[in-house]
Design a protein around this motif. Structure first.
Motif, PDB file in Angstrom:
ATOM      1  N   ARG A   1      35.229  42.224  37.735  1.00  0.00           N
ATOM      2  CA  ARG A   1      33.834  41.824  37.549  1.00  0.00           C
ATOM      3  C   ARG A   1      33.162  41.612  38.906  1.00  0.00           C
TER       4      ARG A   1
ATOM      5  N   ASN B   1      32.666  45.008  40.628  1.00  0.00           N
ATOM      6  CA  ASN B   1      31.572  45.735  39.976  1.00  0.00           C
ATOM      7  C   ASN B   1      30.216  45.150  40.334  1.00  0.00           C
TER       8      ASN B   1
ATOM      9  N   ARG C   1      23.078  47.822  35.083  1.00  0.00           N
ATOM     10  CA  ARG C   1      24.492  48.088  35.334  1.00  0.00           C
ATOM     11  C   ARG C   1      24.668  49.358  36.141  1.00  0.00           C
TER      12      ARG C   1
ATOM     13  N   TRP D   1      27.954  50.678  36.479  1.00  0.00           N
ATOM     14  CA  TRP D   1      28.990  51.356  35.708  1.00  0.00           C
ATOM     15  C   TRP D   1      28.537  51.499  34.270  1.00  0.00           C
TER      16      TRP D   1
ATOM     17  N   ARG E   1      32.273  48.233  30.668  1.00  0.00           N
ATOM     18  CA  ARG E   1      33.226  47.311  31.271  1.00  0.00           C
ATOM     19  C   ARG E   1      34.501  48.037  31.679  1.00  0.00           C
ATOM     20  N   PHE E   2      35.190  47.445  32.659  1.00  0.00           N
ATOM     21  CA  PHE E   2      36.477  47.982  33.110  1.00  0.00           C
ATOM     22  C   PHE E   2      37.460  47.933  31.949  1.00  0.00           C
TER      23      PHE E   2
END
Length: 191
Positions: free
Chosen positions: A2, A5, A21, A23, A26-27
């Motif tokens: 987090r 990112n 965002r 990305w 979420r990862f």
């Protein structure tokens, strides 16, 4: 992840003069438990630039291991020999045997053929046909063509958490003392 990112997103937003965002989502993390899961995930990642229409072939797709492996294989006298492969990447060491050296348990040339074959099937805008015979590595891994195509196109959507055969999943669930077998149905279905 987090924090990483957030830092990257803030820098990119300043550069691009926008908000939101950086990305797509979420990862996600998936544990690859066996050779089937490893081969499917590697091909999925190596074919991302082709699916995104950023490259025409795997060997021209920037920032992928398949590009580096292909370049080295082309210059090697024996591309399947571990000492003639890219040093920074885990080598392909051939079919399982005893004693098994450290490395990926299939031949580099089989993997390159598999990625090429999968890339031709994925590309809907290109006239191509499936090869007359299924690549040997699929037979050895015991994966059907249909299941391979699902995994190569939808790996992240298909699997959550652990990825591998139901036997590998059960063994690792016991090893980690977990109660739930998240993703067991997908593992049974595709692997």
């Amino acid at each position: 992840m987090r924090r990483l990112n957030e830092t990257i997103a803030r820098q990119a937003n300043v550069e691009d003069q926008c908000t939101g965002r950086f990305w797509e989502g979420r990862f996600k993390s998936q544990a690859l438990l066996d050779e089937k899961a490893l081969a499917a995930c590697m091909a999925y990642v190596d074919l991302n630039p082709i699916r995104a229409n950023m490259a025409k072939t795997p060997e021209t797709s920037d920032h992928t291991s398949v590009k580096h492996r292909s370049k080295k294989a082309k210059a090697a006298q024996n591309p399947n020999h571990p000492k003639q492969q890219v040093k920074a990447l885990m080598p392909f060491v051939g079919n399982p045997r005893q004693p098994m050296p450290d490395g990926l348990p299939f031949r580099l040339t089989d993997y390159l053929e598999l990625v090429d074959w999968t890339g031709r099937i994925i590309r809907k805008n290109k006239r191509g046909a499936m090869h007359k015979s299924i690549p040997p590595v699929l037979d050895r891994l015991g994966i059907s063509v249909e299941n391979w195509m699902t995994m190569a196109n939808e790996f992240e959507q298909t699997f959550k958490g652990f990825v591998g055969s139901s036997e590998s999943l059960t063994k690792n669930i016991e090893c980690f003392n977990l109660e739930r077998r998240v993703g067991l149905s997908s593992c049974k279905r595709y692997l």
